[in-house]
Design a protein around this motif. Structure first.
Motif, PDB file in Angstrom:
ATOM      1  N   ARG A  11      47.453  36.542  10.856  1.00  0.00           N
ATOM      2  CA  ARG A  11      47.796  37.662  11.564  1.00  0.00           C
ATOM      3  C   ARG A  11      46.802  38.018  12.820  1.00  0.00           C
ATOM      4  NH1 ARG A  11      48.500  42.155   8.120  1.00  0.00           N
ATOM      5  NH2 ARG A  11      50.195  40.890   7.466  1.00  0.00           N
ATOM      6  N   VAL A  12      47.621  38.010  14.029  1.00  0.00           N
ATOM      7  CA  VAL A  12      46.676  38.290  15.175  1.00  0.00           C
ATOM      8  C   VAL A  12      47.500  39.718  15.901  1.00  0.00           C
ATOM      9  CG1 VAL A  12      46.197  37.876  17.671  1.00  0.00           C
ATOM     10  CG2 VAL A  12      46.283  36.101  15.763  1.00  0.00           C
ATOM     11  N   GLN A  13      46.504  40.641  15.760  1.00  0.00           N
ATOM     12  CA  GLN A  13      47.097  42.231  16.152  1.00  0.00           C
ATOM     13  C   GLN A  13      46.270  42.313  17.515  1.00  0.00           C
ATOM     14  OE1 GLN A  13      48.387  43.789  12.056  1.00  0.00           O
ATOM     15  NE2 GLN A  13      46.957  44.892  13.142  1.00  0.00           N
ATOM     16  N   LEU A  14      46.821  42.924  18.655  1.00  0.00           N
ATOM     17  CA  LEU A  14      46.371  43.400  19.735  1.00  0.00           C
ATOM     18  C   LEU A  14      46.231  44.871  19.926  1.00  0.00           C
ATOM     19  CD1 LEU A  14      45.991  42.332  22.750  1.00  0.00           C
ATOM     20  CD2 LEU A  14      48.192  42.820  23.337  1.00  0.00           C
ATOM     21  N   TYR A  15      45.205  45.269  20.397  1.00  0.00           N
ATOM     22  CA  TYR A  15      44.853  46.762  20.362  1.00  0.00           C
ATOM     23  C   TYR A  15      44.579  47.058  21.699  1.00  0.00           C
ATOM     24  CZ  TYR A  15      44.954  47.067  15.207  1.00  0.00           C
ATOM     25  OH  TYR A  15      45.146  46.724  13.927  1.00  0.00           O
ATOM     26  N   ASP A  16      44.797  48.405  22.158  1.00  0.00           N
ATOM     27  CA  ASP A  16      44.204  49.335  23.304  1.00  0.00           C
ATOM     28  C   ASP A  16      43.173  50.038  22.522  1.00  0.00           C
ATOM     29  OD1 ASP A  16      45.380  51.354  22.327  1.00  0.00           O
ATOM     30  OD2 ASP A  16      46.810  51.650  24.044  1.00  0.00           O
ATOM     31  N   GLY A  17      42.417  50.681  23.631  1.00  0.00           N
ATOM     32  CA  GLY A  17      41.228  51.511  23.350  1.00  0.00           C
ATOM     33  C   GLY A  17      41.629  52.572  22.470  1.00  0.00           C
ATOM     34  N   ALA A  18      42.689  53.242  22.657  1.00  0.00           N
ATOM     35  CA  ALA A  18      43.077  54.600  21.914  1.00  0.00           C
ATOM     36  C   ALA A  18      43.431  54.087  20.431  1.00  0.00           C
ATOM     37  CB  ALA A  18      44.048  55.197  22.766  1.00  0.00           C
ATOM     38  N   GLY A  19      44.001  53.078  20.019  1.00  0.00           N
ATOM     39  CA  GLY A  19      44.597  52.738  18.950  1.00  0.00           C
ATOM     40  C   GLY A  19      43.569  51.775  18.297  1.00  0.00           C
ATOM     41  N   PHE A  20      42.664  51.344  18.764  1.00  0.00           N
ATOM     42  CA  PHE A  20      42.030  50.347  17.961  1.00  0.00           C
ATOM     43  C   PHE A  20      41.592  50.404  16.614  1.00  0.00           C
ATOM     44  CE2 PHE A  20      38.087  47.831  17.324  1.00  0.00           C
ATOM     45  CZ  PHE A  20      38.477  46.663  17.404  1.00  0.00           C
ATOM     46  N   LEU A  21      42.255  49.547  15.734  1.00  0.00           N
ATOM     47  CA  LEU A  21      42.100  49.312  14.374  1.00  0.00           C
ATOM     48  C   LEU A  21      42.491  50.602  13.645  1.00  0.00           C
ATOM     49  CD1 LEU A  21      38.596  47.856  13.728  1.00  0.00           C
ATOM     50  CD2 LEU A  21      40.823  46.642  14.009  1.00  0.00           C
ATOM     51  N   LYS A  22      43.296  51.503  14.299  1.00  0.00           N
ATOM     52  CA  LYS A  22      43.782  52.615  13.503  1.00  0.00           C
ATOM     53  C   LYS A  22      45.213  52.061  13.116  1.00  0.00           C
ATOM     54  CE  LYS A  22      41.817  56.086  16.281  1.00  0.00           C
ATOM     55  NZ  LYS A  22      41.804  56.849  17.472  1.00  0.00           N
ATOM     56  N   LYS A  23      45.485  52.603  11.742  1.00  0.00           N
ATOM     57  CA  LYS A  23      46.913  52.043  10.957  1.00  0.00           C
ATOM     58  C   LYS A  23      48.232  52.299  11.844  1.00  0.00           C
ATOM     59  CE  LYS A  23      49.201  52.218   6.721  1.00  0.00           C
ATOM     60  NZ  LYS A  23      49.088  52.219   5.273  1.00  0.00           N
ATOM     61  N   GLY A  24      48.755  51.158  11.837  1.00  0.00           N
ATOM     62  CA  GLY A  24      50.216  51.329  12.717  1.00  0.00           C
ATOM     63  C   GLY A  24      49.779  51.220  14.260  1.00  0.00           C
ATOM     64  N   ARG A  25      48.590  51.243  14.833  1.00  0.00           N
ATOM     65  CA  ARG A  25      48.574  51.546  16.176  1.00  0.00           C
ATOM     66  C   ARG A  25      48.317  50.240  17.215  1.00  0.00           C
ATOM     67  NH1 ARG A  25      46.416  56.630  17.771  1.00  0.00           N
ATOM     68  NH2 ARG A  25      46.863  55.899  19.842  1.00  0.00           N
ATOM     69  N   TRP A  26      48.617  49.297  16.521  1.00  0.00           N
ATOM     70  CA  TRP A  26      48.542  47.925  17.270  1.00  0.00           C
ATOM     71  C   TRP A  26      49.589  47.969  18.238  1.00  0.00           C
ATOM     72  CZ3 TRP A  26      53.102  45.444  16.409  1.00  0.00           C
ATOM     73  CH2 TRP A  26      53.840  45.543  15.047  1.00  0.00           C
ATOM     74  N   ILE A  27      49.591  47.058  19.138  1.00  0.00           N
ATOM     75  CA  ILE A  27      50.624  47.011  20.321  1.00  0.00           C
ATOM     76  C   ILE A  27      51.254  45.814  20.349  1.00  0.00           C
ATOM     77  CG2 ILE A  27      49.480  49.132  21.729  1.00  0.00           C
ATOM     78  CD1 ILE A  27      48.183  47.049  23.413  1.00  0.00           C
ATOM     79  N   LEU A  53      31.788  46.941   9.131  1.00  0.00           N
ATOM     80  CA  LEU A  53      33.060  45.891   9.015  1.00  0.00           C
ATOM     81  C   LEU A  53      34.019  46.079  10.286  1.00  0.00           C
ATOM     82  CD1 LEU A  53      34.102  45.747   5.260  1.00  0.00           C
ATOM     83  CD2 LEU A  53      32.857  43.951   6.587  1.00  0.00           C
ATOM     84  N   GLU A  54      33.658  47.186  10.925  1.00  0.00           N
ATOM     85  CA  GLU A  54      34.802  47.348  12.118  1.00  0.00           C
ATOM     86  C   GLU A  54      33.959  47.776  12.984  1.00  0.00           C
ATOM     87  OE1 GLU A  54      37.294  50.746  10.754  1.00  0.00           O
ATOM     88  OE2 GLU A  54      38.260  49.434   9.306  1.00  0.00           O
ATOM     89  N   PRO A  55      33.875  46.971  14.112  1.00  0.00           N
ATOM     90  CA  PRO A  55      33.123  46.994  15.360  1.00  0.00           C
ATOM     91  C   PRO A  55      33.784  47.901  16.356  1.00  0.00           C
ATOM     92  CG  PRO A  55      34.586  45.063  15.595  1.00  0.00           C
ATOM     93  CD  PRO A  55      34.571  45.403  14.217  1.00  0.00           C
ATOM     94  N   ASP A  56      33.241  48.786  17.174  1.00  0.00           N
ATOM     95  CA  ASP A  56      33.405  49.782  18.240  1.00  0.00           C
ATOM     96  C   ASP A  56      34.424  48.631  19.236  1.00  0.00           C
ATOM     97  OD1 ASP A  56      32.194  51.844  17.033  1.00  0.00           O
ATOM     98  OD2 ASP A  56      30.378  51.232  18.211  1.00  0.00           O
ATOM     99  N   PHE A  57      35.508  49.375  19.952  1.00  0.00           N
ATOM    100  CA  PHE A  57      36.226  48.835  20.777  1.00  0.00           C
ATOM    101  C   PHE A  57      35.401  48.319  22.083  1.00  0.00           C
ATOM    102  CE2 PHE A  57      38.998  48.937  24.592  1.00  0.00           C
ATOM    103  CZ  PHE A  57      39.967  47.937  24.307  1.00  0.00           C
ATOM    104  N   ASP A  58      34.334  48.839  22.463  1.00  0.00           N
ATOM    105  CA  ASP A  58      33.610  48.255  23.305  1.00  0.00           C
ATOM    106  C   ASP A  58      33.194  46.917  23.181  1.00  0.00           C
ATOM    107  OD1 ASP A  58      31.777  49.565  21.874  1.00  0.00           O
ATOM    108  OD2 ASP A  58      30.283  50.145  23.604  1.00  0.00           O
ATOM    109  N   LYS A  59      32.779  46.665  21.691  1.00  0.00           N
ATOM    110  CA  LYS A  59      32.056  45.402  21.353  1.00  0.00           C
ATOM    111  C   LYS A  59      33.215  44.214  21.398  1.00  0.00           C
ATOM    112  CE  LYS A  59      28.147  46.926  20.205  1.00  0.00           C
ATOM    113  NZ  LYS A  59      27.210  47.221  21.310  1.00  0.00           N
ATOM    114  N   VAL A  60      34.343  44.387  21.252  1.00  0.00           N
ATOM    115  CA  VAL A  60      35.580  43.574  21.298  1.00  0.00           C
ATOM    116  C   VAL A  60      36.548  43.517  22.460  1.00  0.00           C
ATOM    117  CG1 VAL A  60      35.510  43.575  18.722  1.00  0.00           C
ATOM    118  CG2 VAL A  60      37.197  44.875  19.919  1.00  0.00           C
ATOM    119  N   ALA A  61      36.508  44.486  23.546  1.00  0.00           N
ATOM    120  CA  ALA A  61      37.347  44.406  24.523  1.00  0.00           C
ATOM    121  C   ALA A  61      37.200  43.430  25.396  1.00  0.00           C
ATOM    122  CB  ALA A  61      37.097  45.825  25.378  1.00  0.00           C
ATOM    123  N   VAL A  62      38.447  42.740  25.899  1.00  0.00           N
ATOM    124  CA  VAL A  62      38.484  41.611  26.714  1.00  0.00           C
ATOM    125  C   VAL A  62      39.436  41.948  27.766  1.00  0.00           C
ATOM    126  CG1 VAL A  62      37.784  39.928  24.980  1.00  0.00           C
ATOM    127  CG2 VAL A  62      40.230  40.421  25.210  1.00  0.00           C
TER     128      VAL A  62
END
Length: 162
Positions: free
Chosen positions: A55-71, A128-137
């Motif tokens: 499973r590949v899930q895409l997130y923006d900064g506001a919802g990163f890794l929050k349950k149900g907040r993938w876009i 186990l959960e990196p910060d958004f700034d460590k994964v943002a592309v």
């Protein structure tokens, strides 16, 4: 007890419930089509095996890794150890990608499942959960491509296999 806690923590990293391969509920995106104006191909390397689902899930900064907040979310069979998945992106911008390998395909986060993120941040059982700034592309209009290296539990550490 410690193993159960570590399994639960790893499961939390590796995303929630199963989904259809091309989810578009609530305006969310799914797999790319020929008409997709902004697309991101995620090359996934180092799957433990060619079983189960990825499973590949895409997130923006506001919802990163929050349950149900993938876009955006796409789920595919794990057919080989290295695969490519194209996910539609709603618009150009900065995004984080989380990948989960449900190795036995049971729809649950198990001890032997794997995960990874865009930009391949270093993970540990304590982090186990990196910060958004460590994964943002940055994703621009048109076709974009990134690589994600999968990580799996190995004793008391987490990292790529072989």
């Amino acid at each position: 007890m410690r193993n159960a806690m570590l399994a639960a923590a790893l499961g939390g990293l590796l995303i929630a419930s199963p989904a259809a391969a091309q989810s578009t509920d609530r305006g969310r995106t799914g797999a790319c089509t020929a008409a997709t104006p902004v697309k991101l191909t995620v090359v996934i390397r180092g799957l433990k095996n060619a079983t189960g689902t990825v499973r590949v899930q895409l997130y923006d900064g506001a919802g990163f890794l929050k349950k149900g907040r993938w876009i955006g979310r796409v789920e595919v069979p794990a057919a080989t150890r290295d695969i490519a998945v194209c996910i539609a992106v709603p618009r150009a911008g900065d995004y984080g990608v989380a990948v989960r390998h449900d190795a036995n395909g049971n729809g649950k986060s198990d001890w032997n499942d794997g995960g990874g993120f865009s930009r391949d941040p270093k993970l540990s059982l304590l982090r186990l959960e990196p910060d958004f700034d460590k994964v943002a592309v940055p994703v621009r209009a048109g076709a974009n491509r990134i690589t994600v290296t999968m990580n799996y539990r190995r004793g008391f550490s987490i990292g790529p296999i072989g």
